[in-house]
Every structure is written in C-alpha cells, then in structure tokens.
Design an enzyme around this catalytic site. Sequence first.
Site, PDB file in Angstrom:
ATOM      1  N   HIS A 189      48.297  60.397  32.897  1.00 28.82           N
ATOM      2  CA  HIS A 189      48.754  59.109  32.376  1.00 28.82           C
ATOM      3  C   HIS A 189      49.032  59.185  30.885  1.00 28.82           C
ATOM      4  O   HIS A 189      50.007  58.633  30.391  1.00 28.82           O
ATOM      5  CB  HIS A 189      47.667  58.043  32.604  1.00 28.82           C
ATOM      6  CG  HIS A 189      47.889  57.271  33.853  1.00 28.82           C
ATOM      7  ND1 HIS A 189      48.693  56.173  33.895  1.00 28.82           N
ATOM      8  CD2 HIS A 189      47.432  57.445  35.110  1.00 28.82           C
ATOM      9  CE1 HIS A 189      48.715  55.706  35.126  1.00 28.82           C
ATOM     10  NE2 HIS A 189      47.964  56.469  35.883  1.00 28.82           N
ATOM     11  N   GLU A 193      56.066  51.540  36.218  1.00 25.55           N
ATOM     12  CA  GLU A 193      54.843  52.244  35.801  1.00 25.55           C
ATOM     13  C   GLU A 193      55.038  53.754  35.787  1.00 25.55           C
ATOM     14  O   GLU A 193      55.436  54.350  36.792  1.00 25.55           O
ATOM     15  CB  GLU A 193      53.689  51.875  36.762  1.00 25.55           C
ATOM     16  CG  GLU A 193      52.362  52.459  36.337  1.00 25.55           C
ATOM     17  CD  GLU A 193      51.202  52.029  37.229  1.00 25.55           C
ATOM     18  OE1 GLU A 193      51.254  50.927  37.822  1.00 25.55           O
ATOM     19  OE2 GLU A 193      50.236  52.796  37.334  1.00 25.55           O
ATOM     20  N   ASP A 236      61.490  42.079  50.269  1.00 27.76           N
ATOM     21  CA  ASP A 236      60.685  41.090  49.557  1.00 27.76           C
ATOM     22  C   ASP A 236      59.267  41.641  49.353  1.00 27.76           C
ATOM     23  O   ASP A 236      58.430  41.593  50.258  1.00 27.76           O
ATOM     24  CB  ASP A 236      60.671  39.807  50.415  1.00 27.76           C
ATOM     25  CG  ASP A 236      59.885  38.679  49.788  1.00 27.76           C
ATOM     26  OD1 ASP A 236      59.084  38.938  48.873  1.00 27.76           O
ATOM     27  OD2 ASP A 236      60.074  37.538  50.233  1.00 27.76           O
ATOM     28  N   LYS A 281      45.680  48.846  45.297  1.00 31.07           N
ATOM     29  CA  LYS A 281      46.724  48.639  44.281  1.00 31.07           C
ATOM     30  C   LYS A 281      47.533  49.931  44.124  1.00 31.07           C
ATOM     31  O   LYS A 281      48.754  49.918  44.007  1.00 31.07           O
ATOM     32  CB  LYS A 281      46.083  48.226  42.952  1.00 31.07           C
ATOM     33  CG  LYS A 281      47.054  47.863  41.859  1.00 31.07           C
ATOM     34  CD  LYS A 281      47.578  49.042  41.059  1.00 31.07           C
ATOM     35  CE  LYS A 281      48.524  48.596  39.968  1.00 31.07           C
ATOM     36  NZ  LYS A 281      49.185  49.717  39.287  1.00 31.07           N
TER      37      LYS A 281
HETATM   38  C1  MEV Z   1      47.089  52.880  38.898  1.00 30.50           C
HETATM   39  O1  MEV Z   1      48.299  52.184  38.906  1.00 30.50           O
HETATM   40  C2  MEV Z   1      46.593  53.095  40.311  1.00 30.50           C
HETATM   41  C3  MEV Z   1      45.213  53.733  40.442  1.00 30.50           C
HETATM   42  O2  MEV Z   1      44.247  52.994  39.691  1.00 30.50           O
HETATM   43  C4  MEV Z   1      44.860  53.719  41.904  1.00 30.50           C
HETATM   44  C5  MEV Z   1      43.450  54.127  42.242  1.00 30.50           C
HETATM   45  O3  MEV Z   1      42.545  53.951  41.414  1.00 30.50           O
HETATM   46  O4  MEV Z   1      43.257  54.607  43.375  1.00 30.50           O
HETATM   47  C6  MEV Z   1      45.194  55.136  39.897  1.00 30.50           C
END
Ligand code: MEV
Length: 432
Positions: free
Chosen positions: A387, A85, A290, A274
Amino acid sequence: MSATISGFSKLSKSQKIDWIVSHYLSNSETAKQTITQYFNVDSKLQQLHDEFIENTISNYYLPLGIAPNFEINGNVYAIPMAIEESSVVAAASNAAKFWMQRGGFKAEVISTTKVGQVHFMFNGNVKDLEAYFNTIKPKLITDTKVITANMEKRGGGILDIELRNKTKDLNNYYQLHATFETLDAMGANFINSCLEQFAKTFKAEAEKYLNAPIEIVMSILSNYVPDCLVRAQVSCKVEDLTHKGISGKAFAEKFVRAVNIAEIEPYRAVTHNKGIMNGIDAVVLATGNDFRAVEAGIHAYAVKNGKYSSLTHAKIENGIFTFWMEIPLALGTVGGLTGLHPLVKVALDILGKPTAKELMQIVAVAGLAQNFAALRSLTTTGIQEGHMKMHLMNILNQFNASKEEKESIVNYFKTNTVTHSAVVSEIEKLRQ
Ligand code: MEV
C-alpha cells in the site's frame, strides 16, 4: 457560503456551474476551470453522459484497470475493474496469476431467482383474503402479459406469486411476494412494472370480494436475492501453496485461521468482506451494473444466520486446501447502462460479451481473488508494504514530481519508511 434556489434543474449546464461556483466556491475561477476541464471534447459523448443523471455539471472520472490472467472454468479472462483505490487491481492480478498455476478458479451459478413485493395493509378476515388471492392470482399474471410477453419468449418471466401474512410482525401487514426469472437483464424495471400492475389488479378487484379495503403501501423489487446465487472456488494440494519461502502447510493453516476469525468476529468480518467488495464493486461498476444493489444484497446475505460473518470459507481436508464463497448477485448484461455507456460496452466485449450467468461467475471470482490476495498479504508481509508503495506514487503525483524526482525518491524509500510527511520532506529537500 450557502444559498437556495428553485428551478435549478431548468438552468442550462453552464448556468448551473455559474450558480454553484458563485454561491458555494470561494475560488470561483479555478473551481470553474476544474469542473469544465473534465468535459469531453466530443459533444455527443458529453451529452450522453450528461443525460445519465439530473443536474449534471461535469464528469467524475474513475480509473478503469485490467486484471489479466483469470482462468475461470478453463477459460481465460482479462477482467476490467473501475476503482479509485490503489493496490486492488494489482492484488487481483497477482491472485489470478497465482491460481492460474494451480488449476484456476471454478465457478458455478446455483440459482437465478429474483424477488419483488407488493406491500399492503388489510384489516379484515384472513380466510377471505386467502380465498380472494387464490381467485385473483391467474388474473394478476394475465394482466401483466404486455409487460412479460418478450421476457417469456426468451424463457423468463414471473415464476410465482405468494400471499404472505406478516401480521405477527406488523399489524395488518401482508405481501404479494413474487419471484421472477429475468435472464440476462438485471430486471429492475421489468420486476417493478409487473409489481405495479399486480398492485393495480389486486386492489381493483378486491372490493368485489372483501368487506375491508386493501391499502397498497408500495410495490418494489427486493435487492435481497438469496436465491440468485453463485459459487466461486479455488483448491489445490497444500504443498502446492509453497510460495516465496513460506511452506504451503504453514501458509494454508494460517490462512484458514484468518478466515475462521472473520467467520466468528463481526469487526473483522466487515473489513474482510470490504476487501471482497473491492473486487466485486470494481467489476460491477466497469460492466455498468448497480453496485449499491449488489452491496446491499451481499451484506444482507453475510448476516443470514443472524450474525454478520465472513462471505468466504476455507478448509484443509486430506491435504487439499479449498477456499470458496457463495454470494447472491443480481446482474445484467443487457439493458440499463450496458447498452448506453461506451466504456461499459468495451468492458463487456473484453469479457467476451458474457451472459448474466457468466458475469455472475466472473464477478464472484474477482471477489474471491481479492480476498485471497488480502489474506495472503495480511498473514505474511502485512498490507502496508504494498500500500505504501502506491501511496508514495500518489503523494509524488500530488506534488507533480518529475520522472527524475520520482526515481530518486522511490529509491530513497526502498530503505526508509513511507509517511506523508517523510515524502514531502524528501521532495522539498530535492527541490531546494
Ligand atoms: C482494503 O481496501 C481491504 C483490506 O482491508 C481487506 C482485508 O482486511 O481483508 C485489505
């Protein structure tokens, strides 16, 4: 297109490729070329990778990046990250630099206990079972001596075995719940071997002591390791957070609110966590650990109070901003892929050949840094700005844009909104 086959694993690699290409891919020559172009020219290295898994047809590359300038407990690390990513490595690097100027990261291993269980059924007298367990417990341990001898020499081994009565949750269900110290090894093989031996001994002797049979259902380690915990933290005076025209106080207050939202709102918490896993998985993968085990364990920990919640926490107290996280992490720096994959060895060398405890600290810090960077963007500029810059480069690469085309288009999108179609249309215009 579809087909079935028996004996696929017995085919040679090139026969496997021919089979998959001819049965599942319409453009078979191009597909075959794509699959084979990822072979390593060094046949020994290729064979090593072929043998990591079964039915290998090629290599699947992930970029390996470096996030430098991570000060952790006074030492500076350049952290290797394997991830597909865009923006993740850049975000980690920015957070590292930001905190290096504000005292760096602090990390501490709280505990290192791992867990494994023998799950079994017993439809007899509980008191008899308890008495039998107490009688057999020393033998459960002595029967594993061949497995545990080396680990014990180094200071690890089996910590304890308990009999747990789970019959309230499931009729006749009990466990041998065992705890382990596996030092620098992740310990999966060690733990599973011990558990399978416990199961054998436990069952073999049972007939002498019990009037109902024991049915062993399975013996397996747990990836839930709430007593293998590491804490990572940053803190500084609120005014020291002043950055790019935003006052430290305004930033800190909004940041804490963003964390509070993730603490109480599962929809937000999942995305928040995430982002933390972006940092954690990338280092876990780069160091040959892992990541599925780590993911499963950490998400289970995020719901430990009965509701899925943020892994990180933040507060402002007496003018001091503190941002921290406690997570379970079962990692190894010896055994498994760590001694086999040449790039994993390099990644561990870059980190100064860490012990498992040091790696726990580094991985936790990478997760905290990632969350800091994400929340900083989200609560200030929004994340799309950064991004979309990366997205633009990805689209340009997809269209094999030349250096000149890239320069011209990047320049155009400094003042225009990046969308896939807008970029494609700019490329087409340039190429007309
Ligand atoms: C993107 O990979 C991760 C984010 O969505 C995490 C977040 O919203 O805190 C930017």
